[in-house]
Write a protein that holds these residues in place. Structure first.
Motif, PDB file in Angstrom:
ATOM      1  N   PRO A  69      37.010  33.337  37.572  1.00  0.00           N
ATOM      2  CA  PRO A  69      36.859  33.097  39.008  1.00  0.00           C
ATOM      3  C   PRO A  69      37.672  34.052  39.886  1.00  0.00           C
ATOM      4  CG  PRO A  69      37.003  31.012  37.860  1.00  0.00           C
ATOM      5  CD  PRO A  69      37.301  32.089  36.831  1.00  0.00           C
ATOM      6  N   ALA A  70      38.837  34.489  39.431  1.00  0.00           N
ATOM      7  CA  ALA A  70      39.632  35.427  40.221  1.00  0.00           C
ATOM      8  C   ALA A  70      38.908  36.756  40.379  1.00  0.00           C
ATOM      9  CB  ALA A  70      40.997  35.638  39.558  1.00  0.00           C
ATOM     10  N   LEU A  71      38.246  37.212  39.318  1.00  0.00           N
ATOM     11  CA  LEU A  71      37.477  38.454  39.397  1.00  0.00           C
ATOM     12  C   LEU A  71      36.291  38.291  40.334  1.00  0.00           C
ATOM     13  CD1 LEU A  71      36.778  41.326  38.383  1.00  0.00           C
ATOM     14  CD2 LEU A  71      35.532  40.243  36.506  1.00  0.00           C
ATOM     15  N   MET A  72      35.602  37.186  40.253  1.00  0.00           N
ATOM     16  CA  MET A  72      34.419  36.979  41.075  1.00  0.00           C
ATOM     17  C   MET A  72      34.780  36.755  42.541  1.00  0.00           C
ATOM     18  SD  MET A  72      32.374  34.687  38.271  1.00  0.00           S
ATOM     19  CE  MET A  72      30.796  34.698  39.099  1.00  0.00           C
ATOM     20  N   ALA A  73      35.973  36.222  42.801  1.00  0.00           N
ATOM     21  CA  ALA A  73      36.430  36.106  44.185  1.00  0.00           C
ATOM     22  C   ALA A  73      36.674  37.482  44.782  1.00  0.00           C
ATOM     23  CB  ALA A  73      37.701  35.256  44.246  1.00  0.00           C
ATOM     24  N   GLN A  74      37.101  38.415  43.941  1.00  0.00           N
ATOM     25  CA  GLN A  74      37.336  39.784  44.402  1.00  0.00           C
ATOM     26  C   GLN A  74      36.028  40.521  44.654  1.00  0.00           C
ATOM     27  OE1 GLN A  74      39.829  41.950  41.702  1.00  0.00           O
ATOM     28  NE2 GLN A  74      39.875  43.806  42.949  1.00  0.00           N
ATOM     29  N   TYR A  75      34.997  40.187  43.867  1.00  0.00           N
ATOM     30  CA  TYR A  75      33.688  40.844  43.994  1.00  0.00           C
ATOM     31  C   TYR A  75      32.620  39.757  44.122  1.00  0.00           C
ATOM     32  CZ  TYR A  75      36.333  44.821  42.178  1.00  0.00           C
ATOM     33  OH  TYR A  75      37.270  45.809  41.982  1.00  0.00           O
ATOM     34  N   PRO A  76      32.333  39.283  45.336  1.00  0.00           N
ATOM     35  CA  PRO A  76      31.395  38.165  45.518  1.00  0.00           C
ATOM     36  C   PRO A  76      29.980  38.457  45.024  1.00  0.00           C
ATOM     37  CG  PRO A  76      32.709  38.531  47.505  1.00  0.00           C
ATOM     38  CD  PRO A  76      32.981  39.689  46.603  1.00  0.00           C
ATOM     39  N   GLY A  77      29.602  39.713  44.925  1.00  0.00           N
ATOM     40  CA  GLY A  77      28.262  40.046  44.459  1.00  0.00           C
ATOM     41  C   GLY A  77      28.140  40.116  42.945  1.00  0.00           C
ATOM     42  N   LEU A  78      29.248  39.940  42.246  1.00  0.00           N
ATOM     43  CA  LEU A  78      29.259  40.041  40.791  1.00  0.00           C
ATOM     44  C   LEU A  78      28.926  38.694  40.168  1.00  0.00           C
ATOM     45  CD1 LEU A  78      29.973  41.877  38.324  1.00  0.00           C
ATOM     46  CD2 LEU A  78      32.317  41.020  38.526  1.00  0.00           C
ATOM     47  N   GLU A  79      28.108  38.712  39.123  1.00  0.00           N
ATOM     48  CA  GLU A  79      27.782  37.509  38.355  1.00  0.00           C
ATOM     49  C   GLU A  79      28.150  37.750  36.891  1.00  0.00           C
ATOM     50  OE1 GLU A  79      23.816  35.957  39.060  1.00  0.00           O
ATOM     51  OE2 GLU A  79      23.680  37.213  40.859  1.00  0.00           O
ATOM     52  N   ILE A  80      28.757  36.734  36.277  1.00  0.00           N
ATOM     53  CA  ILE A  80      29.194  36.845  34.881  1.00  0.00           C
ATOM     54  C   ILE A  80      28.443  35.825  34.030  1.00  0.00           C
ATOM     55  CG2 ILE A  80      31.125  36.694  33.270  1.00  0.00           C
ATOM     56  CD1 ILE A  80      31.474  38.987  35.133  1.00  0.00           C
ATOM     57  N   ASP A  81      27.801  36.297  32.973  1.00  0.00           N
ATOM     58  CA  ASP A  81      27.309  35.421  31.919  1.00  0.00           C
ATOM     59  C   ASP A  81      28.336  35.465  30.793  1.00  0.00           C
ATOM     60  OD1 ASP A  81      25.012  34.930  33.332  1.00  0.00           O
ATOM     61  OD2 ASP A  81      23.721  36.226  32.134  1.00  0.00           O
ATOM     62  N   LEU A  82      29.134  34.412  30.673  1.00  0.00           N
ATOM     63  CA  LEU A  82      30.182  34.363  29.651  1.00  0.00           C
ATOM     64  C   LEU A  82      29.618  33.683  28.406  1.00  0.00           C
ATOM     65  CD1 LEU A  82      33.085  34.860  28.771  1.00  0.00           C
ATOM     66  CD2 LEU A  82      33.726  32.717  29.889  1.00  0.00           C
ATOM     67  N   VAL A  83      29.374  34.477  27.369  1.00  0.00           N
ATOM     68  CA  VAL A  83      28.792  33.972  26.128  1.00  0.00           C
ATOM     69  C   VAL A  83      29.942  33.707  25.152  1.00  0.00           C
ATOM     70  CG1 VAL A  83      27.139  34.425  24.277  1.00  0.00           C
ATOM     71  CG2 VAL A  83      26.728  35.348  26.570  1.00  0.00           C
ATOM     72  N   ALA A  84      30.377  32.448  25.094  1.00  0.00           N
ATOM     73  CA  ALA A  84      31.520  32.062  24.257  1.00  0.00           C
ATOM     74  C   ALA A  84      30.993  31.243  23.092  1.00  0.00           C
ATOM     75  CB  ALA A  84      32.532  31.259  25.075  1.00  0.00           C
ATOM     76  N   VAL A  85      30.855  31.865  21.942  1.00  0.00           N
ATOM     77  CA  VAL A  85      30.219  31.216  20.790  1.00  0.00           C
ATOM     78  C   VAL A  85      30.997  31.528  19.505  1.00  0.00           C
ATOM     79  CG1 VAL A  85      27.888  31.142  21.742  1.00  0.00           C
ATOM     80  CG2 VAL A  85      28.670  33.208  20.600  1.00  0.00           C
ATOM     81  N   PRO A  86      30.935  30.627  18.511  1.00  0.00           N
ATOM     82  CA  PRO A  86      31.642  30.860  17.233  1.00  0.00           C
ATOM     83  C   PRO A  86      30.838  31.732  16.280  1.00  0.00           C
ATOM     84  CG  PRO A  86      30.657  28.683  17.220  1.00  0.00           C
ATOM     85  CD  PRO A  86      30.355  29.278  18.582  1.00  0.00           C
ATOM     86  N   ARG A  87      30.496  32.917  16.717  1.00  0.00           N
ATOM     87  CA  ARG A  87      29.764  33.878  15.891  1.00  0.00           C
ATOM     88  C   ARG A  87      29.879  35.246  16.556  1.00  0.00           C
ATOM     89  NH1 ARG A  87      24.964  35.507  18.142  1.00  0.00           N
ATOM     90  NH2 ARG A  87      24.057  34.203  19.777  1.00  0.00           N
ATOM     91  N   PHE A  88      29.391  36.279  15.848  1.00  0.00           N
ATOM     92  CA  PHE A  88      29.322  37.593  16.455  1.00  0.00           C
ATOM     93  C   PHE A  88      28.215  37.624  17.489  1.00  0.00           C
ATOM     94  CE2 PHE A  88      31.255  39.164  12.369  1.00  0.00           C
ATOM     95  CZ  PHE A  88      32.405  39.680  12.947  1.00  0.00           C
TER      96      PHE A  88
END
Length: 305
Positions: A112-131
């Motif tokens: 959220p701190a990064l996205m507050a700095q760049y409001p036009g940025l969107e992050i898909d955070l893929v957090a999974v127990p695999r490669f």
């Protein structure tokens, strides 16, 4: 006539796999996405996607077009960067892949701190127990426990991190005391499922003592932590997952397990502004948070440096 917007919609559908997801990403309707894809297919004279039960998959023609479309996207981003003389708006989607623990229990709280700095940025955070794969374009930037060996990939060591043994005070009070490593024999060790491990870097439970008891196993480090919080046994957890959780106590503090994270991306991606911004932010974040990743409370002042 060729329309660059058609290519943008092609990339959105390829990355999301679904018309509705692509429409949300592009801020429009699924019918508009389908119309742009159909227009591009008419220009090229061949289908680019096959609709399957779990989403849209590229045809052979679509796979051939993909690197060219990404090259066009990179070129367009560089033109915007150059034209704005260093003041380009950082916008668009970046898909960042990470092991489940790092993604869910560390990176998520800092995005959220990064996205507050760049409001036009969107992050898909893929957090999974695999490669997660860069080369098959599952993600744009990947963090892994092993150094990738693929060609056309730029890689650097992101950080070392430290794991320790943790359990609740209630569990420890109800079981035999642990003063040295061999005292772990007979205690419930919350472990990974061996034949489902995606990397040997996580195979450390068997080396804790001569006769480890592992009655509960999970592919998820988050699940292991939750089981430990339910007085279910001793979990091997990264320090960054428990440092602010007073419900867990550390066992044998001198027993430190050190592993490493590596960050990588396709070599051409680093030329695109939004990818550079996310890459640099993650690298800088891990450098600033070494006190947390390596369990160095005395260095905590560098968090705000």
């Amino acid at each position: 006539m060729f329309d660059w917007n058609d290519v943008r919609f092609f990339l959105a559908l390829q990355r999301s796999g679904k018309l509705l997801s692509a429409a949300r990403q592009m801020g429009t309707t699924h019918a508009t996405v389908a119309r742009h894809i159909a227009a591009l297919e008419r220009v090229l004279g061949q289908p680019l996607f096959i609709q399957q039960a779990d989403g849209y998959m590229l045809t052979a023609a679509g796979r051939q077009l993909l690197p060219l479309a990404e090259s066009l996207e990179n070129t367009a981003s560089q033109m915007l960067d150059s034209g704005s003389r260093g003041h380009a708006e950082v916008s668009g989607v970046v898909r960042l892949g990470a092991p489940e623990g790092l993604g869910a229990l560390f990176l998520a709280r800092h995005m959220p701190a990064l996205m507050a700095q760049y409001p036009g940025l969107e992050i898909d955070l893929v957090a999974v127990p695999r490669f997660v794969s860069i080369t098959s374009r599952e993600v744009d930037i990947a963090i892994a426990l092993e150094r990738p060996q693929a060609n056309m990939v730029v890689t650097r060591k992101l950080t070392d991190y430290c794991l320790g043994l943790y359990a609740t005070p209630a569990y420890l009070a109800g079981h035999a005391p642990i003063r040295e490593r061999e005292d772990l024999n007979g205690h419930a060790i919350l472990a990974y499922v061996d034949d489902l491990l995606f990397t040997r870097e996580l195979m450390y439970h068997h080396g804790l003592c001569r006769h480890p008891s592992m009655p509960l196993r999970s592919t998820s480090v988050v699940a292991q932590k939750e089981a430990a919080l339910a007085d279910g046994g001793i979990a091997v957890l990264p320090y960054y997952t428990i440092y602010d959780d007073p419900r867990l106590a550390q066992i044998l503090p001198e027993l430190r397990i050190v592993r490493s994270y590596w960050i990588s991306a396709r070599s051409n991606i680093r030329r695109t502004l939004r990818y550079r911004v996310v890459w640099d932010y993650v690298v800088d974040l891990c450098q600033r948070m070494q006190w947390l990743l390596l369990h160095k409370p005395q260095d905590r002042s560098i968090e705000t440096a």
